[in-house]
Enzyme design. Sequence first.
Site, PDB file in Angstrom:
ATOM      1  N   TYR A  37      57.132 -40.354 -50.056  1.00  0.00           N
ATOM      2  CA  TYR A  37      58.040 -39.218 -50.192  1.00  0.00           C
ATOM      3  C   TYR A  37      57.516 -37.950 -49.506  1.00  0.00           C
ATOM      4  O   TYR A  37      58.099 -36.891 -49.658  1.00  0.00           O
ATOM      5  CB  TYR A  37      58.374 -38.999 -51.670  1.00  0.00           C
ATOM      6  CG  TYR A  37      59.289 -40.111 -52.148  1.00  0.00           C
ATOM      7  CD1 TYR A  37      60.663 -39.967 -52.094  1.00  0.00           C
ATOM      8  CD2 TYR A  37      58.769 -41.332 -52.555  1.00  0.00           C
ATOM      9  CE1 TYR A  37      61.502 -41.005 -52.467  1.00  0.00           C
ATOM     10  CE2 TYR A  37      59.595 -42.378 -52.922  1.00  0.00           C
ATOM     11  CZ  TYR A  37      60.962 -42.213 -52.876  1.00  0.00           C
ATOM     12  OH  TYR A  37      61.799 -43.251 -53.228  1.00  0.00           O
ATOM     13  N   GLU A  55      62.446 -30.955 -55.079  1.00  0.00           N
ATOM     14  CA  GLU A  55      63.201 -32.128 -54.621  1.00  0.00           C
ATOM     15  C   GLU A  55      63.794 -32.924 -55.763  1.00  0.00           C
ATOM     16  O   GLU A  55      63.250 -32.973 -56.863  1.00  0.00           O
ATOM     17  CB  GLU A  55      62.279 -33.061 -53.816  1.00  0.00           C
ATOM     18  CG  GLU A  55      61.738 -32.465 -52.548  1.00  0.00           C
ATOM     19  CD  GLU A  55      60.857 -33.432 -51.777  1.00  0.00           C
ATOM     20  OE1 GLU A  55      60.423 -33.071 -50.671  1.00  0.00           O
ATOM     21  OE2 GLU A  55      60.598 -34.562 -52.275  1.00  0.00           O
ATOM     22  N   HIS A  72      49.390 -29.459 -62.202  1.00  0.00           N
ATOM     23  CA  HIS A  72      50.044 -30.568 -61.507  1.00  0.00           C
ATOM     24  C   HIS A  72      49.685 -31.926 -62.119  1.00  0.00           C
ATOM     25  O   HIS A  72      49.271 -32.851 -61.415  1.00  0.00           O
ATOM     26  CB  HIS A  72      49.712 -30.553 -60.016  1.00  0.00           C
ATOM     27  CG  HIS A  72      50.312 -29.399 -59.278  1.00  0.00           C
ATOM     28  ND1 HIS A  72      50.322 -29.296 -57.913  1.00  0.00           N
ATOM     29  CD2 HIS A  72      50.948 -28.270 -59.721  1.00  0.00           C
ATOM     30  CE1 HIS A  72      50.917 -28.167 -57.551  1.00  0.00           C
ATOM     31  NE2 HIS A  72      51.301 -27.522 -58.648  1.00  0.00           N
TER      32      HIS A  72
END
Length: 485
Positions: free
Chosen positions: A368, A358, A263
């Site tokens: 978000y 998304e 990530h």
Amino acid sequence: MIKYLGSALVLGGVLTTLMSFDDTPQLKTPVKALQKASFADHRLMEEKAALNYRNFCGGCHGEKMDAFVDRQWKHGNKKEDLVKAIKHGYANEGMPSFDSAFNDVEIKELADYIIKGIKNVDRYAASDKPTSNIFKTETMTIRLDTVAKGMDVPWGMAFLPGQELLVTDRTGKLYRVGKDKSLQAINGVPALLNKGQGGLMDVVLDPNFAKNKTIYLSYSKPKTENGVVLATTAVLKAKLEGNQLTDQADIFVAKPWSRTQHHYGSRLAFGKDGYLYISVGERGNEKENPQEIKGNDLGKIHRIKTDGSIPSDNPFVKTEAASTSIYTYGNRNPQGMTIHPQTGAIWENEHGPRGGDEINIVQPGKNYGWPIATYGINYNGKVISDVSEKEGITPPVHYWIPSIGPSGMAFVTGNRYKGWEGDLLTGSLRFQYLNRSVLKDNKVTKEEILFKNIGRLRDVRMAPDGYIYIAVESPGIIYKLVPVN
């Protein structure tokens, strides 16, 4: 509101009798009316099954059934398997029985509803590799021409003057691709951690590259503390002199450093404002990083000047102890970012967990939502959040269930690709295809799966020559999309 009273259905206060046509042999109804009634009954049954899923199953399996079904089925995924599991449960595994909550008809309806979700997941899957470089799409036929090969994981692309191309390989190599398709290694790449999802990632040219020969590279920067290897997302600024990088300097280093190896996020894009936008993943620590703006750069989109300094109108420059480069927060792992050709808006995509990938339009200071609100569930099947939308959270423009593993993205410009003008292209890592999203008023109205099973599609770019280029992994190949009719 949906309620069942014996053989009658109450829908929004209207009582409708549900009976089989076999019970009413005297009924004289036109065929079309019967078909309409049958369709309406089927729709109502599906709505009831969906309601039952949300009320009885959603608490453990997540609000969105399509995310739940995206799994390996231990006890089978055929209708009879699902009926058995719903009716009798698996008590030792925490699955209760619902034979007292539902009748047999309702159990079968719920099983049918779940099977519909399984079919939605299965439509992405493909086992056979393409046997030709010619592909028919909904609007045209496309030929994939090989531009470069010999890489492992081509992560990012940038187009040089003279029809040459820069390509990053996650293994730590930077290549120049010549007009003759030659692959030339460029020296001076920074030391990096090529492990997990880390390595050499994105590359962009300075807006004034023709004059200053400057490029920017994102990479996983390592350091060792007390014998433990840590890493973070960093951005290097350098000059490209022939096949050599010079004047290297980091202009962004995300804090805090982490032991995790995934990530990193790490897309780069220059906005029409001339500032550099940087996506940084939350490094797998959703409990601490994405919602924290004080001294924490992870799970964010950042905005900096080309020398690493901070624009005075960044949203958190006056917030005490905040990281002033932050532009948005609550992001999970953004691996695609591009500029809308007309509006100049920054669009990004990010990986959800199981479900809930998304597409977002980046707006300054917005949250978000990760992990407060998400359309996905965790990889182990556990619910992360019981809400998908919440006040104060900016909802996505679009989300994918199941997760496609989105990566590079680009808007289609020019007139080479008839019927694709203004569409948004996104690479799928998980299902190994190119996703075409048709947009209207910033909403996805239709999607098409392109080049199914072509390979893990890491990047997609519009080139100055008006063609679309895509990068796929292992083996690493760059293709040019050429319309042939």
